[in-house]
Design a protein around this motif. Structure first.
Motif, mmCIF file in Angstrom:
data_model
loop_
_atom_site.group_PDB
_atom_site.id
_atom_site.type_symbol
_atom_site.label_atom_id
_atom_site.label_comp_id
_atom_site.label_asym_id
_atom_site.label_seq_id
_atom_site.Cartn_x
_atom_site.Cartn_y
_atom_site.Cartn_z
ATOM 1 N N TYR A 81 0.842 -1.193 0.000
ATOM 2 C CA TYR A 81 0.000 0.000 0.000
ATOM 3 C C TYR A 81 0.881 1.249 0.000
ATOM 4 C CZ TYR A 81 -3.751 -3.171 1.508
ATOM 5 O OH TYR A 81 -4.675 -4.194 1.589
ATOM 6 N N TRP A 82 0.457 2.278 -0.712
ATOM 7 C CA TRP A 82 1.204 3.531 -0.720
ATOM 8 C C TRP A 82 0.242 4.689 -0.950
ATOM 9 C CZ3 TRP A 82 0.614 0.333 -4.812
ATOM 10 C CH2 TRP A 82 0.234 0.888 -6.033
ATOM 11 N N ASN A 83 0.694 5.873 -0.573
ATOM 12 C CA ASN A 83 -0.070 7.093 -0.790
ATOM 13 C C ASN A 83 0.723 7.969 -1.757
ATOM 14 O OD1 ASN A 83 -1.263 9.685 -0.615
ATOM 15 N ND2 ASN A 83 -2.028 9.226 1.438
ATOM 16 N N PRO A 84 0.220 8.189 -2.977
ATOM 17 C CA PRO A 84 0.980 8.946 -3.994
ATOM 18 C C PRO A 84 1.368 10.354 -3.568
ATOM 19 C CG PRO A 84 -0.891 7.821 -4.988
ATOM 20 C CD PRO A 84 -1.076 7.711 -3.504
ATOM 21 N N THR A 85 0.665 10.917 -2.573
ATOM 22 C CA THR A 85 0.997 12.271 -2.121
ATOM 23 C C THR A 85 2.147 12.281 -1.125
ATOM 24 O OG1 THR A 85 -0.559 12.275 -0.257
ATOM 25 C CG2 THR A 85 -1.421 12.926 -2.411
ATOM 26 N N MET A 86 2.555 11.106 -0.674
ATOM 27 C CA MET A 86 3.651 11.013 0.292
ATOM 28 C C MET A 86 4.891 10.494 -0.430
ATOM 29 S SD MET A 86 1.602 9.476 3.619
ATOM 30 C CE MET A 86 2.921 9.845 4.789
ATOM 31 N N VAL A 87 5.826 11.388 -0.716
ATOM 32 C CA VAL A 87 7.016 11.048 -1.485
ATOM 33 C C VAL A 87 8.258 11.449 -0.701
ATOM 34 C CG1 VAL A 87 8.292 11.439 -3.628
ATOM 35 C CG2 VAL A 87 5.785 11.328 -3.664
ATOM 36 N N GLY A 88 9.125 10.489 -0.462
ATOM 37 C CA GLY A 88 10.369 10.771 0.233
ATOM 38 C C GLY A 88 11.434 11.252 -0.736
ATOM 39 N N LYS A 89 12.153 12.323 -0.371
ATOM 40 C CA LYS A 89 13.217 12.868 -1.214
ATOM 41 C C LYS A 89 14.422 13.229 -0.359
ATOM 42 C CE LYS A 89 10.165 14.821 -4.777
ATOM 43 N NZ LYS A 89 9.785 16.057 -5.515
ATOM 44 N N GLY A 90 15.618 12.975 -0.885
ATOM 45 C CA GLY A 90 16.831 13.305 -0.148
ATOM 46 C C GLY A 90 16.955 12.467 1.108
ATOM 47 N N ILE A 117 9.699 2.215 1.063
ATOM 48 C CA ILE A 117 10.244 3.482 0.577
ATOM 49 C C ILE A 117 10.656 3.329 -0.884
ATOM 50 C CG2 ILE A 117 11.103 4.140 2.854
ATOM 51 C CD1 ILE A 117 13.976 3.552 1.729
ATOM 52 N N ALA A 118 11.049 4.468 -1.485
ATOM 53 C CA ALA A 118 11.671 4.487 -2.825
ATOM 54 C C ALA A 118 10.772 3.925 -3.910
ATOM 55 C CB ALA A 118 13.005 3.735 -2.800
ATOM 56 N N GLY A 119 9.461 4.144 -3.774
ATOM 57 C CA GLY A 119 8.518 3.613 -4.754
ATOM 58 C C GLY A 119 8.501 4.410 -6.050
ATOM 59 N N ASN A 120 8.782 3.721 -7.153
ATOM 60 C CA ASN A 120 8.699 4.336 -8.478
ATOM 61 C C ASN A 120 7.911 3.428 -9.408
ATOM 62 O OD1 ASN A 120 10.536 6.917 -8.759
ATOM 63 N ND2 ASN A 120 11.627 5.519 -7.396
ATOM 64 N N ASP A 121 7.160 4.037 -10.332
ATOM 65 C CA ASP A 121 6.276 3.301 -11.246
ATOM 66 C C ASP A 121 5.330 2.398 -10.462
ATOM 67 O OD1 ASP A 121 7.470 4.342 -13.635
ATOM 68 O OD2 ASP A 121 9.154 2.978 -13.322
ATOM 69 N N MET A 122 4.873 2.882 -9.326
ATOM 70 C CA MET A 122 4.005 2.090 -8.469
ATOM 71 C C MET A 122 2.682 1.765 -9.170
ATOM 72 S SD MET A 122 5.786 1.515 -5.793
ATOM 73 C CE MET A 122 4.777 1.101 -4.383
ATOM 74 N N GLY A 207 18.230 -3.971 -11.696
ATOM 75 C CA GLY A 207 17.457 -5.030 -11.070
ATOM 76 C C GLY A 207 16.958 -4.701 -9.680
ATOM 77 N N LYS A 208 17.313 -3.493 -9.176
ATOM 78 C CA LYS A 208 16.854 -3.098 -7.848
ATOM 79 C C LYS A 208 16.121 -1.754 -7.939
ATOM 80 C CE LYS A 208 20.311 -5.899 -5.468
ATOM 81 N NZ LYS A 208 21.501 -5.914 -4.594
ATOM 82 N N LEU A 209 16.559 -0.772 -7.196
ATOM 83 C CA LEU A 209 15.843 0.505 -7.168
ATOM 84 C C LEU A 209 16.262 1.440 -8.289
ATOM 85 C CD1 LEU A 209 16.007 1.319 -3.345
ATOM 86 C CD2 LEU A 209 14.247 0.027 -4.583
ATOM 87 N N LYS A 210 15.317 2.265 -8.733
ATOM 88 C CA LYS A 210 15.613 3.318 -9.698
ATOM 89 C C LYS A 210 16.215 4.523 -8.980
ATOM 90 C CE LYS A 210 11.813 1.868 -12.730
ATOM 91 N NZ LYS A 210 11.267 0.801 -11.854
ATOM 92 N N SER A 211 15.803 4.714 -7.723
ATOM 93 C CA SER A 211 16.262 5.831 -6.907
ATOM 94 C C SER A 211 15.832 5.546 -5.471
ATOM 95 C CB SER A 211 15.622 7.138 -7.397
ATOM 96 O OG SER A 211 15.869 8.204 -6.490
ATOM 97 N N THR A 212 16.479 6.209 -4.504
ATOM 98 C CA THR A 212 15.965 6.115 -3.140
ATOM 99 C C THR A 212 14.855 7.129 -2.902
ATOM 100 O OG1 THR A 212 17.746 7.561 -2.355
ATOM 101 C CG2 THR A 212 18.088 5.179 -2.148
ATOM 102 N N ASP A 213 14.676 8.077 -3.828
ATOM 103 C CA ASP A 213 13.518 8.975 -3.789
ATOM 104 C C ASP A 213 12.305 8.216 -4.320
ATOM 105 O OD1 ASP A 213 15.277 10.923 -2.990
ATOM 106 O OD2 ASP A 213 15.183 12.081 -4.862
ATOM 107 N N GLY A 214 11.131 8.476 -3.752
ATOM 108 C CA GLY A 214 9.938 7.840 -4.284
ATOM 109 C C GLY A 214 8.816 7.741 -3.264
ATOM 110 N N ALA A 215 7.729 7.147 -3.690
ATOM 111 C CA ALA A 215 6.552 6.994 -2.839
ATOM 112 C C ALA A 215 6.867 6.118 -1.632
ATOM 113 C CB ALA A 215 5.404 6.384 -3.640
ATOM 114 N N VAL A 216 6.151 6.363 -0.545
ATOM 115 C CA VAL A 216 6.333 5.565 0.671
ATOM 116 C C VAL A 216 4.998 4.946 1.069
ATOM 117 C CG1 VAL A 216 8.204 7.073 1.401
ATOM 118 C CG2 VAL A 216 5.888 7.477 2.275
ATOM 119 N N GLY A 217 5.079 3.896 1.849
ATOM 120 C CA GLY A 217 3.870 3.218 2.288
ATOM 121 C C GLY A 217 4.215 2.074 3.212
#
Length: 236
Positions: A81-90, A117-122, A207-217
């Motif tokens: 589960y994730w909330n698109p308005t909650m995005v971790g950066k830096g 954390i770090a959700g992309n293309d969720m 094969g892992k993360l695109k970034s550590t920035d991204g959606a959280v949940g």
């Protein structure tokens, strides 16, 4: 070197076979049991694992609701589960307190729950994210999707004294789980103790993360019921 007699060797083999029976039963009976309800919390999204989807299960086969000042999830299929308005950066930290009011209440062996954390293309087949999750038996896992599953602390995770253990099946157990990104380090923190950490280079790679920035949940394994209190995104 100790040698076993023929009779002793047979006894050892038999004992090992008996010890494996519970694991085999779990493997055969460990199917996801659908729960009615779906996502009832405004603004939140969810996605079940691919194998659950292939079995015909969806987010409507689990229940995610508000309960008191917190949230409550009951699965069903393993669901993120994730909330698109909650995005971790830096630099940031995501944490929540999970309570199984009845340890293993919906399953025959421990199942985990934790933060994402770090959700992309969720929500797509190309999603990538990292999660740390605790079991009520003192173990924890750090895993992710990129988009196929990957493991950071082995296929069965590891044990740590900081992870709380339920007294017995049906008893309550509570875990505070956090994932923190700070500088070049990503840490899993359970009940206030860092139980695992990784460099960004270990995580942001093919094969892992695109970034550590991204959606959280947060993430719930299948056939698991837990109350989620104090879910938050903030600075370390």
């Amino acid at each position: 070197m100790t040698r076993l007699t023929k009779g002793a060797g047979t006894a050892v083999v038999a004992a090992l076979a008996l010890a494996m029976i519970p694991q085999l039963v779990h493997a055969q009976d460990d199917k996801s049991n659908a729960v009615k309800g779906g996502i009832q919390v405004s603004g939140w999204k969810g996605k079940v694992d691919d194998k659950e989807a292939k079995a015909g299960l969806t987010v409507d086969s689990a229940k995610f609701i508000t309960m008191g000042p917190g949230l409550h999830a009951t699965t069903g299929p393993a669901t993120t589960y994730w909330n698109p308005t909650m995005v971790g950066k830096g630099d940031y930290v995501v944490k929540a307190t999970f309570t199984e009011r009845e340890y293993m209440g919906l399953n025959s062996h421990p199942h985990p729950y934790g933060v994402v954390i770090a959700g992309n293309d969720m929500g797509t087949d190309n999603n990538s994210y990292l999660y740390c999750a605790a079991y009520g038996n003192g173990n924890f896992i750090v895993r992710g999707f990129g988009p196929t599953p990957f493991q950071m602390n082995g296929p069965r995770g590891g044990a740590n004294d900081a992870v709380h253990k339920a007294e017995a099946k049906g008893k309550p157990v509570t875990q505070e789980v956090a994932l923190q990104v700070k500088g070049d380090k990503v840490s899993c923190i359970i009940n206030g103790t860092e139980v695992a950490s990784y460099s960004k280079a270990e995580l942001v790679t093919a094969g892992k993360l695109k970034s550590t920035d991204g959606a959280v949940g947060f993430r719930m394994a299948h056939n698991t019921d837990a109350h989620i209190a104090g879910f938050s995104l903030g600075k370390p």
